[in-house]
Structure formats: structure tokens, C-alpha cells
Design an enzyme around this catalytic site. Sequence first.
Site, PDB file in Angstrom:
ATOM      1  N   ASN A 207      24.667  -7.027 -42.839  1.00  0.00           N
ATOM      2  CA  ASN A 207      26.254  -6.802 -42.747  1.00  0.00           C
ATOM      3  C   ASN A 207      26.931  -7.258 -44.049  1.00  0.00           C
ATOM      4  O   ASN A 207      26.090  -7.663 -44.840  1.00  0.00           O
ATOM      5  CB  ASN A 207      26.879  -7.464 -41.653  1.00  0.00           C
ATOM      6  CG  ASN A 207      26.687  -8.155 -41.514  1.00  0.00           C
ATOM      7  OD1 ASN A 207      26.847  -9.021 -41.591  1.00  0.00           O
ATOM      8  ND2 ASN A 207      25.432  -8.871 -40.288  1.00  0.00           N
ATOM      9  N   ASP A 263      23.374  -7.681 -34.247  1.00  0.00           N
ATOM     10  CA  ASP A 263      23.323  -7.548 -32.347  1.00  0.00           C
ATOM     11  C   ASP A 263      22.037  -6.280 -32.882  1.00  0.00           C
ATOM     12  O   ASP A 263      21.561  -6.159 -31.651  1.00  0.00           O
ATOM     13  CB  ASP A 263      24.846  -6.130 -32.027  1.00  0.00           C
ATOM     14  CG  ASP A 263      25.350  -7.388 -31.559  1.00  0.00           C
ATOM     15  OD1 ASP A 263      25.555  -8.709 -31.472  1.00  0.00           O
ATOM     16  OD2 ASP A 263      26.725  -7.114 -31.976  1.00  0.00           O
ATOM     17  N   LYS A 273       6.177   0.653 -47.281  1.00  0.00           N
ATOM     18  CA  LYS A 273       7.215   1.167 -47.382  1.00  0.00           C
ATOM     19  C   LYS A 273       7.475   2.841 -46.914  1.00  0.00           C
ATOM     20  O   LYS A 273       6.566   3.167 -47.172  1.00  0.00           O
ATOM     21  CB  LYS A 273       7.327   1.012 -49.093  1.00  0.00           C
ATOM     22  CG  LYS A 273       8.718   1.018 -49.626  1.00  0.00           C
ATOM     23  CD  LYS A 273       8.801   1.263 -51.218  1.00  0.00           C
ATOM     24  CE  LYS A 273       9.698   1.695 -51.519  1.00  0.00           C
ATOM     25  NZ  LYS A 273       9.981   2.991 -52.763  1.00  0.00           N
ATOM     26  N   PHE A 307      32.648 -17.223 -32.449  1.00  0.00           N
ATOM     27  CA  PHE A 307      33.043 -16.260 -33.300  1.00  0.00           C
ATOM     28  C   PHE A 307      32.929 -14.662 -32.653  1.00  0.00           C
ATOM     29  O   PHE A 307      32.450 -14.181 -32.115  1.00  0.00           O
ATOM     30  CB  PHE A 307      32.543 -16.215 -34.767  1.00  0.00           C
ATOM     31  CG  PHE A 307      33.698 -16.563 -35.877  1.00  0.00           C
ATOM     32  CD1 PHE A 307      32.558 -18.315 -35.537  1.00  0.00           C
ATOM     33  CD2 PHE A 307      34.132 -17.658 -36.613  1.00  0.00           C
ATOM     34  CE1 PHE A 307      33.549 -19.250 -36.271  1.00  0.00           C
ATOM     35  CE2 PHE A 307      35.039 -18.090 -37.226  1.00  0.00           C
ATOM     36  CZ  PHE A 307      34.368 -19.540 -37.014  1.00  0.00           C
ATOM     37  N   LYS A 321      34.454 -13.358 -23.844  1.00  0.00           N
ATOM     38  CA  LYS A 321      33.190 -13.446 -25.098  1.00  0.00           C
ATOM     39  C   LYS A 321      33.044 -15.063 -24.746  1.00  0.00           C
ATOM     40  O   LYS A 321      31.860 -15.593 -24.458  1.00  0.00           O
ATOM     41  CB  LYS A 321      33.070 -13.410 -26.480  1.00  0.00           C
ATOM     42  CG  LYS A 321      32.634 -12.661 -27.268  1.00  0.00           C
ATOM     43  CD  LYS A 321      32.500 -11.961 -28.439  1.00  0.00           C
ATOM     44  CE  LYS A 321      32.092 -10.546 -29.067  1.00  0.00           C
ATOM     45  NZ  LYS A 321      32.728 -10.622 -30.006  1.00  0.00           N
ATOM     46  N   LYS A 325      29.681 -15.800 -22.619  1.00  0.00           N
ATOM     47  CA  LYS A 325      28.572 -17.002 -23.698  1.00  0.00           C
ATOM     48  C   LYS A 325      28.947 -17.849 -22.998  1.00  0.00           C
ATOM     49  O   LYS A 325      27.903 -18.467 -23.106  1.00  0.00           O
ATOM     50  CB  LYS A 325      29.337 -16.595 -24.702  1.00  0.00           C
ATOM     51  CG  LYS A 325      28.636 -15.118 -25.138  1.00  0.00           C
ATOM     52  CD  LYS A 325      28.230 -14.714 -26.724  1.00  0.00           C
ATOM     53  CE  LYS A 325      29.045 -13.373 -27.394  1.00  0.00           C
ATOM     54  NZ  LYS A 325      27.822 -13.652 -28.993  1.00  0.00           N
TER      55      LYS A 325
END
Length: 378
Positions: A207, A263, A273, A307, A321, A325
Site C-alpha cells: 500500500n 487486510d 513467477k 490507527f 474500531k 478491537k
Amino acid sequence: MAGPKIIVGVTGGIACYKAVSLVSALKQKNFEAQVVMTENATRLVAPVTFRAVSGQPVCAEQFASGGDPVPHIGLVERAALYVVAPATANTIAKLAGGLADNILTASFLAARCPKIIVPAMNTAMWENSLTQENISRLKKHGCLAVEPDAGYLACGVFGAGRYPATSKILQEIENALGKTRPLSGKKIVITGGGTREPLDPVRVITNVSSGKMGAALRDAAEKAGAEVVYIDAGAENARSLKKRIAAEFDGADALIMAAAVSDYKPASVRTDKIKSGADKLTIELARTEDLLKYFAGKKKKQYIVGFALESLNLLKNASAKLRSKNLDLVVANDISALNSDTAQITLLAKDGRAETFDRLSKPKAAEKIIERVCRDIG
Ligand code: CTP
């Protein structure tokens, strides 16, 4: 790992040989000791003595040939504390006047850390109202001064002005550090950057996380005195990141998960490959384990910070969250923080407290987060 960096400024008083014991005691307490000497001090004790005891080259020249052209700035950059021991009446007067005419006075003026003066001189010089005024002025500007002992002085008289015991100076140093380093003695695990999930031997799913917030948190926590274990998620996938955190978690007082953990990961990793022949390629993805939830579920004393980076309903999603969590604190971050040098954060705590800040540079935002951690666990 070497502890906080203490600069020991040594000036040319007869007591300057006693500063050798101070430097040795600091080393034994695992501080990094950097000695800075005035020219007169080098006439009384050879720099090589301090070099041997501190294990570091001594700075005694403001304009050394070669090396750093502005050594007084680099010298103090990471300093946790600056102690001038012994401090002569002459150097005290220069420091009180803001002079910067040698490496010691220049680096002292450039240092932003707490500063301690340890005066040592003849009684008449110490009691002179000019010296007393200079000490008051330094105190007014935030410096601490250790009261000299009374006793036999090198000039043959009994009176005030004697260099105090090393243990007394060490105590002052530790007290000053305790005040400015609220996380000393705490271990904090911080993750930052984006994970990389392998797809085949040459490709990964990752990301756009820059890792800037994680690095800023590491710096802020170190500055607050914590023992920081920083894990760069850029070299890990969710599974290996879990292992790295697990190895540190039991002894940690806090876990700050600034890493952008993917995620999803490829459901299977190809050993060969993937060839480019086909027009279309479908990759099946599987969930990764939620590490934050896993570690929050295992917590004993650990303070857990997560975060939340959202593009919609930031605060609503962030507080969901926090609860789902079982976190102690969630940093709600607007999506605009991605790949930026700034962040607009809100801190949401378990007890419902919310604290919103203006847009800040990431180092400043990290300081705010660490300040909150200090208030809660420091
Ligand atoms: N996180 C984690 N493990 C994962 C995914 C995320 O530990 N597999 C952590 C991140 O480090 C971050 C927090 O969870 O501190 C928030 O991540 P985010 O992806 O925004 O939250 P999710 O719970 O995955 O929710 P959603 O994807 O719906 O936004």
C-alpha cells in the site's frame, strides 16, 4: 544499546580532574557521554584521558580542520542533557551573557535540552555578587545549578565553592532527566510503514503508506525517554510482523500500531513467477489476521494504540474500531494524511474522551500522541 546522550562540558578549574569520575560514572550507568572541553581545561587534564573514559573523541576545538564545519550544532542534536562540570566563574559569566566564543559556550547556547551548571571555584569568586547574579540569570533562563560544597579548597582556604561529590551530580542529572523524560523505564513497541504480501517470487501486494508517522512516533517516544523497539513493516508481511511483535510484546508497556497492515493477502503464494501470457488474471485474496485485535486480546499491562484511516465517517468508524478491537486509544486520521507530511488527527480514548488537533506536521502530531501515552502510562 547506549542510553541517553549526556554532554559533559569541562572548564579549566582545578577540580576538572574530578570530572573524569563523573564521565566514568555516567558510562557505568549506560549513558552515552560526550565530553566538550575549553582550551584551559585541556591544560589541566589531557583530552585523551576523557577520550579513554568516555569511549568517544573529545570536542575541544570550535574550528577543527576537517570534520564538521559547525561541530557545536551536530554535537547537541541528540543531547538529552548538558552538564557543565566544573563550571568556572569565567565560563558561568560567559554562559549567563549568551556568549559563544568557544566550542563549550557555543554548543551550550545551541542546546535545547535541560542544562545543569556545577560551579567550582575559590570562595571569594563564588560569593562575589557578580557570580551570584550570573547564576541567578542562568536559573531564570531555565538552567539548574548544583550548590557547591563547603570544605577545603585547592587555594588553601576552607569555604564554599568546592566541587560536589559525583553521586550528588549524578542524582541531579537523573532527577532532571526523570522530569523531562516521562517514559524512561518504559518499553514501547512501534510499527510503521506498509506491509508487503508476496504474490509470487517477484511481486507483492502493498500500500502507499510512507512510514513517516511511525518514524515520527519512534523519535517522539525516544525523546520522552522510552526504550523503543521500532519495527518497519515495509520488510514484513502480516505473518512475519506478528512474529516480530510477539517477540517483544510480553515485556512491553505499550504497542503503537501505526503500520498499514494489508487486510488481504493472496490466498496462495505461487512458487514460480506468474507469466504474462493470459489476457486476464484473477487473484484470489484471503484475509490476513488482524494483529491489533490479536495483541489487544492478549494484553496484560500493555497500553494499545491503533490507527484508523478513513475516507468516510471518520469518528464514527474510529470509535467502532476502538470498541471492537478493545483498544486504549485510537488515532483517527483523515485519508488526506496518506503520503503527506502533515496529518489532522483526533485521539479517541476508551473512556470516551476525544481530543482534536489542527492539521500538524507528522513530527508534531506524533508528539501529541506520545504526550497522551505519557499522561496515561508515564
Ligand atoms: N491492523 C492490524 N492488522 C491488520 C489490519 C490492520 O493490526 N490485518 C491495524 C493497523 O495497524 C491500524 C488499525 O488496525 O492500527 C486500523 O487498520 P484499518 O485497516 O484501518 O482497520 P480495519 O479494522 O482493517 O477496518 P477497515 O478495513 O474496515 O477500515
